[in-house]
Design an enzyme around this catalytic site. Sequence first.
Site, short mmCIF file in Angstrom:
data_model
loop_
_atom_site.label_atom_id
_atom_site.label_comp_id
_atom_site.label_asym_id
_atom_site.label_seq_id
_atom_site.Cartn_x
_atom_site.Cartn_y
_atom_site.Cartn_z
N LYS A 2 23.92 28.75 -9.01
CA LYS A 2 23.04 27.45 -8.82
C LYS A 2 22.10 27.68 -7.87
O LYS A 2 22.35 27.59 -6.50
CB LYS A 2 24.11 26.10 -8.44
CG LYS A 2 23.42 24.82 -8.19
CD LYS A 2 24.18 23.65 -7.97
CE LYS A 2 23.42 22.27 -7.48
NZ LYS A 2 24.34 21.28 -7.12
N ASP A 52 30.58 20.79 -3.87
CA ASP A 52 29.77 21.79 -3.45
C ASP A 52 30.14 22.12 -1.97
O ASP A 52 29.74 20.97 -1.15
CB ASP A 52 28.37 21.48 -3.70
CG ASP A 52 28.12 21.39 -5.09
OD1 ASP A 52 29.06 21.47 -6.04
OD2 ASP A 52 26.79 21.22 -5.28
N LYS A 79 25.81 29.06 -5.03
CA LYS A 79 24.86 28.39 -4.59
C LYS A 79 23.95 28.64 -3.51
O LYS A 79 24.70 29.00 -2.54
CB LYS A 79 25.36 26.67 -4.73
CG LYS A 79 24.36 25.77 -4.53
CD LYS A 79 25.00 24.41 -4.50
CE LYS A 79 24.05 23.32 -4.05
NZ LYS A 79 24.55 22.02 -4.07
#
Lengths: 777, 327
Positions: B263, B164, B227
Amino acid sequence: MTVKDIFENMDYGSAPESAGDALAWITDQGARFGLFIDGEFTAPGDTFETTNPATGEVLADITQATADDVAAAVAAARAAQPEWEAIGGPARARFLYALARLLQKHSRLFAVLETLDNGKPIREARDVDIALAHRHFYYHAGCAQLEETQAQGRVAQGVCGQIIPWNFPLLMLAWKVAPALAMGNTVVLKPAEWTSLTALLFADICRQAGLPKGVVNIVTGDGAVGEMIVTADVDKIAFTGSTEVGRKIRQATAGSGKSLTLELGGKSPYIVFEDADLDSAVEGLVDAIWFNGGQVCCAGSRLLVQEGIADRFYAKLRARMDKLRVGNPLDKSIDVGAIVHPEQLARIRAMVEASGGDMHQTAGVPEGCYYAPTLITDLSNADPLMQEEIFGPVLVATTFRTPSEAIEIANNTRYGLAATVWSENINVALDVAPRLAAGVVWVNGTNMFDAAAPFGGIRESGFGREGGPEGLRAYSKPAEKGPLVTEIAAFEGDSAEPQPVDRTAKHYIGGKQARPDGGYARNIYDASGALIGQSPIGNRKDIRNAVEAARGAKGWSAATAHNRAQVIYFLAENLSARAGELAKTIDRMTGQDTGADEVEVAVNRLFHYAAWSDKFAGDARAVPMRGLAMALREPVGVIGAIAPNEFPLLGLVSVMAPAIAMGNRTVIVASEAYPLITQDLTQILETSDVPAGAVNLITGPHAELAATLADHADVDALWSFGAAALAGDIERRAAGNLKRTWVNHGHGRDWFGPDGQSRNFLEEATEVKTVWVPYGA
Amino acid sequence: MQTISATGTLPQTVEPRNPGTALDLDWVMRATANRSAIERRAATLPARRSVKKDHQAAWLARAVSCIDLTTLAGDDTVGRVRRLCAKAKQPVRADLLEAIGLPDLTVGAVCVYHDMIAPAVEALDGSGIPVAAVSTGFPAGLSPFHLRVQEIKESVAAGAAEIDIVISRRHVLTGNWQALYDEMRTFRDACGDAHVKAILATGELGTLSNVAKASLICMMAGADFIKTSTGKESVNATLPVSLVMIRAIRDFYDATGYRVGYKPAGGISKAKDAITYLALIKEELGDRWLRPDLFRFGASSLLGDIERQIEHHVTGAYSASWRHAMA
């Protein structure tokens, strides 16, 4: 299906709202309903069935009111009205507050009952219909509270007959009942025959609120009952429904002196510019045309997409349509419920089947009274489906190239209720919004409503507004009626006197002095019978030419208010400069000595409206939204006016000045008895920078010229301050294009006093356009 | 071990991986987001879709399978991470999972800082649950660029299957789209076979239009997932932001045929919210995205509420937090 199966397929399943409590309420009432008259339910009479369109099941038997029933309801309302008005605003506010609270307390019962009777999704009934109805009563409780501080010498209309449609049964009731009650009126309301139940539950609520008997009366039945109400002894008719029925009501009430507001059909454009947030615009269409299955008078049913993005937009729209869930309206996850009635379903089917174009429909629509959300692209503006109201979940689409073309297509309709504009460019959006022929414009959103924001249409979408102070005003009237106008016959005579040079009076059309089309003139005599001149006898064609000139004079409506004020001040200046001469003409024509006063007041009147020019533009409304909701005052367009016979100068100026101050173009028919005033007035207009076509003056027989103006489809409003007899004929004929009318029904006014320049002139000279601009960086 | 195979497989084995595209600035500049309209859609969505009874239990189980169970705290220890991994393997009490017929349910991944990758990999060995690591100077992303790239490589070497990354917010705020694209490209390349989730830190991007543009650029530069947040911004995942990002994902799929995952992270702590998010995905992207290879919740406290709701579903009585094992 096991949890594990669902874990894999991720279906929604069903989430039905229970109908139990609503059905129990119906059963408790015996499933047979009488009428609510004078605070009591009558025993059921001859009844008809009301059904749940989603299932076809009979819900209850509803009484078909008789003429006696309607008369009893009107009598109850009439008897209750004086006291209801006399208890005062704050006392009425308490009752409206109680009604609001009771609606809230029983909100789910109302919502489920509405869904059962109408077929709309429970989510909409719960989150839109009932929520807005509730808000409407709250808002109007406030209006009642403050009424005495803002009354401006106005009083209640009296007894209001209210006829409402089946698409928003309780909400339309709220729109009608709340402002009427706030202003001290009593009502006789007829819900639509297919959807009476929530109105009957509301009657029950009225009892719980302790509302005085007779203040609210509810009579049920079909259109025949509506006709009885229209012709009953009521002071006002408020109708929401089809243009066809609205037109009949206009004709039926013509000349009766009943106040009338009509909220009728629409074919509202939904314009998507290439710089719009396309996904949001697609989602907006879900609210525009699939909200309540498109059975919405202001549904955004005509999609106009900028050509360059059309294919992309249609693709997104089709994908969105495929996600719509159509079915059991009591299911909380349903987007589109049942069509209200099999008759309506058949109407929609027939219209779509008759149409061409490229069609896309949502799949998986259940059997029964349902219609698939439909998109029809590749239609031209000439296709019937682009022009006719479908009142179903059917969206028709075409493309445009430029903002101007979008406006042109948008306005190419008999209707003028609402419009939607999507653009991220503030310049485009705020330029287009005021140029759309509609009573409501939504920018980057759609179908937004609030009690504080007026709603209503122009053209064949009707007249009058609901919501806000404008809506309230429709439920009040001036405290005093003027005295009856006295008929004035022109002087007759036969003597002539030599004139130094012959003067030829003409019409004033399109900025030019025009000889009458018919080629006839009438001798005008003074009180002694001496000939003082000839006045042209106007005919149909003179009116036609004048209206054409007025329609063409768009520049006047586009001019700045400051500029208009300057022109009107200049008019006053030039009028004043010729005061002596004018006064002499007036006195000679009328045989009285009021000429000098008349000129003086006329000059003052011009000053008055010059002053108003830039001070009546509308205001912002406190709606529950981050954004601006503006109630803009716009010119009505082309106003025809029959000037009063009395006071040939002051009367004419009093009519002309507010109209042009607000940016209208006018066709004014001068005093029939004393027409020669136009001779001098024309010269004054010519020398005062009034643009050609903004003011057109015609002389001749009022009855004939008024009829032509009333029939004329390109006249937006018609006023009459002439003889009593004109009023009925004008109102009847005006039904053709449903133009606004403002007629005196034979009651005159004191042209020298405040009545000669009351706020009504400004109200009548403007249309309210509510522009919603939600924003967010 | 049917569920494990569904939740534990790395995305690339199910879905062709997004290779990215050239930077298409015309497309980026066209992207707009009308905030008020998006907020209206977001506000009405929960009322438009309601999921009840068995369906609700199934949807909540689906939410569990999509959770990136996360600990990102300065006081993380090996012991703490082991506990989290144990919870990841048995996210809901066994008797409850048995009752709803999903005995093998696990979360989607475990998400930790770099130093905690090794203990997490060890603790999850054999479970099929991937380890995700936050990287590139998380959360601010303002450490030297070469160190940020190196951090990715070391995390991948340590066994992280998902990385991430955080984007440089300043590139968005100053409209330096090329720099954003280049940065993302470099991060993606550094990930190798590991999946890369691009954290936009939407709470710091100022406008929804910026969110739309940044979403597109990260996908063009090869992000496997986009995300919302680090969880450290003052505003984290919201429905309006989600709507903008998933509409960008939809446009990207329509244009390229590649599915990018989504996400939302931070601020989602209620079972009801999780269902709303799933409904949003179902409505706007479609059912294919309701799988852990294309959808994850970045959440730590959400699981607890879901456990209570599942027990309520099974027993009919409202539950209490102490009846469920803590992480």
